[in-house]
Write a protein that holds these residues in place. Sequence first.
Motif, PDB file in Angstrom:
ATOM      1  N   SER A  93       0.832  -1.206   0.000  1.00 16.03           N
ATOM      2  CA  SER A  93       0.000   0.000   0.000  1.00 16.03           C
ATOM      3  C   SER A  93       0.864   1.252   0.000  1.00 16.03           C
ATOM      4  N   PRO A  94       0.267   2.392  -0.434  1.00 17.26           N
ATOM      5  CA  PRO A  94      -1.118   2.562  -0.861  1.00 17.26           C
ATOM      6  C   PRO A  94      -1.347   1.941  -2.235  1.00 17.26           C
ATOM      7  N   GLY A 107     -12.885 -12.337   5.986  1.00 24.77           N
ATOM      8  CA  GLY A 107     -12.463 -12.820   7.293  1.00 24.77           C
ATOM      9  C   GLY A 107     -10.974 -13.024   7.466  1.00 24.77           C
ATOM     10  N   HIS A 108     -10.176 -12.588   6.512  1.00 28.70           N
ATOM     11  CA  HIS A 108      -8.731 -12.728   6.629  1.00 28.70           C
ATOM     12  C   HIS A 108      -8.155 -11.563   7.440  1.00 28.70           C
ATOM     13  N   LEU A 109      -6.992 -11.790   8.003  1.00 28.93           N
ATOM     14  CA  LEU A 109      -6.275 -10.744   8.729  1.00 28.93           C
ATOM     15  C   LEU A 109      -5.385 -10.013   7.730  1.00 28.93           C
ATOM     16  N   VAL A 110      -5.654  -8.727   7.524  1.00 29.62           N
ATOM     17  CA  VAL A 110      -4.970  -7.963   6.485  1.00 29.62           C
ATOM     18  C   VAL A 110      -4.006  -6.966   7.113  1.00 29.62           C
ATOM     19  N   ARG A 111      -2.789  -6.961   6.614  1.00 27.69           N
ATOM     20  CA  ARG A 111      -1.804  -5.961   7.004  1.00 27.69           C
ATOM     21  C   ARG A 111      -1.391  -5.205   5.740  1.00 27.69           C
ATOM     22  N   GLU A 112      -1.581  -3.899   5.742  1.00 31.31           N
ATOM     23  CA  GLU A 112      -1.121  -3.076   4.635  1.00 31.31           C
ATOM     24  C   GLU A 112       0.325  -2.680   4.916  1.00 31.31           C
ATOM     25  N   VAL A 113       1.218  -3.012   3.976  1.00 31.59           N
ATOM     26  CA  VAL A 113       2.649  -2.825   4.179  1.00 31.59           C
ATOM     27  C   VAL A 113       3.217  -1.924   3.093  1.00 31.59           C
ATOM     28  N   THR A 114       4.297  -1.233   3.427  1.00 27.89           N
ATOM     29  CA  THR A 114       5.021  -0.452   2.442  1.00 27.89           C
ATOM     30  C   THR A 114       6.039  -1.339   1.742  1.00 27.89           C
ATOM     31  N   GLU A 115       6.587  -0.835   0.657  1.00 29.47           N
ATOM     32  CA  GLU A 115       7.566  -1.619  -0.099  1.00 29.47           C
ATOM     33  C   GLU A 115       8.761  -2.005   0.769  1.00 29.47           C
ATOM     34  N   SER A 116       9.207  -1.090   1.619  1.00 26.11           N
ATOM     35  CA  SER A 116      10.375  -1.362   2.452  1.00 26.11           C
ATOM     36  C   SER A 116      10.088  -2.373   3.563  1.00 26.11           C
ATOM     37  N   VAL A 131      -0.076  -4.332  -6.634  1.00 25.83           N
ATOM     38  CA  VAL A 131      -0.595  -3.706  -7.852  1.00 25.83           C
ATOM     39  C   VAL A 131       0.608  -3.161  -8.612  1.00 25.83           C
ATOM     40  N   ASN A 132       0.788  -3.596  -9.857  1.00 26.67           N
ATOM     41  CA  ASN A 132       1.996  -3.282 -10.609  1.00 26.67           C
ATOM     42  C   ASN A 132       1.680  -3.096 -12.099  1.00 26.67           C
ATOM     43  N   PRO A 133       1.836  -1.893 -12.652  1.00 29.25           N
ATOM     44  CA  PRO A 133       2.189  -0.631 -12.005  1.00 29.25           C
ATOM     45  C   PRO A 133       1.142  -0.264 -10.946  1.00 29.25           C
ATOM     46  N   ASN A 134       1.622   0.414  -9.914  1.00 26.51           N
ATOM     47  CA  ASN A 134       0.714   0.691  -8.804  1.00 26.51           C
ATOM     48  C   ASN A 134      -0.301   1.768  -9.164  1.00 26.51           C
ATOM     49  N   ASN A 135      -1.460   1.637  -8.584  1.00 30.82           N
ATOM     50  CA  ASN A 135      -2.526   2.631  -8.688  1.00 30.82           C
ATOM     51  C   ASN A 135      -2.822   3.104  -7.270  1.00 30.82           C
ATOM     52  N   PRO A 136      -2.505   4.360  -6.902  1.00 33.48           N
ATOM     53  CA  PRO A 136      -2.373   5.506  -7.811  1.00 33.48           C
ATOM     54  C   PRO A 136      -0.960   6.007  -8.057  1.00 33.48           C
ATOM     55  N   THR A 137       0.081   5.424  -7.452  1.00 31.63           N
ATOM     56  CA  THR A 137       1.402   6.054  -7.491  1.00 31.63           C
ATOM     57  C   THR A 137       2.138   5.836  -8.808  1.00 31.63           C
TER      58      THR A 137
END
Length: 330
Positions: A93-94, A107-116, A131-137
């Motif tokens: 993310s984002p 019902g899954h446990l979701v963690r939004e992570v940065t590239e690093s 998402v590749n290329p990422n949307n919106p970056t």
Amino acid sequence: MLEHGGRLRKAAQHYGIAEADWLDLSSGLAPWPWAIPPIPERAWARLPETDDGLEAAACAYYGVAQVLPVPGSQCAIQLLPRLRRGGKIGVLSPCYAEHAEAWRRAGHLVREVTESEVDFFLDSLDVLVVVNPNNPTGRLLPAERLLEWHARLAQRGGWLVVDEAFMDNTPAVSLAPHVERPGLIVLRSFGKFFGLAGVRLGFVLANSRFLQLLAEQVGPWAVSGPTRILGQACLADGDGHQRMIERSALASQRLASLLARFDLAPHGGCALFQWLATDKAGALHEFLAQRGILVRLFVNTSSVRFGLPPDEPDWLRLEQALQAFAKETA
């Protein structure tokens, strides 16, 4: 329902500007839709057939042995979580917000992570969504890094899900050639590159066993007969693909240069949009909307995404609005 670009009718009602008078740059679509081929009457009158050539055209276009057509890649995004028991899901993310939302709802446990952060968390995840290329970056990750992540996940029966909705302009870096590997799932959108979002068509690329499981969730006749004929014609138009790639690249570069002229240099983008993170995002969105120009506002990241204007009068209209904004905020 999450907020998305393209809600032109809502904007028209809110700002009191007729729909026909808007310049809609909010949805990241190629603004030059493909010509619609003749649709024979039988396509409307009969149930769709799966041996009509659509799958063959898609396999040739993506360079794979098999595909699963779906009524928009959004359909696959919502169905994928059903194919795994509850687990730990990482979403880079984002990104397009429907990914995290679909896994959470299932019902899954979701963690939004940065590239690093991916390398740190990867060995604790069951699925990683990118998402590749990422949307919106617009960030485009190299295939080598994605395949390394996939290999680590696959050792434990995990998945790498790669949403390549904006990949058509850069097909050489797609993971499509690798989708026979277990646990690698690639989603492709049709409407963005071909400028036909209303068609609602997408494709899932993966190994045959996985596609069979997903097909059971999608059900029969998911893609309409007329859509199948239209999709086949567009996917087979090789000369048109190259023209669109070149046209989009030039327009995207022009858009980036235009924004930079008014101290709004993009922080990212791809061939179909440019993305700008700024503390002026909300003010810029409002200023343009009051003038009948709709861009995509991301409140959480204080950023805006600009799609491509379709013709010269629209380029001039956007330029004049940006110039007026620069003067007002100087």
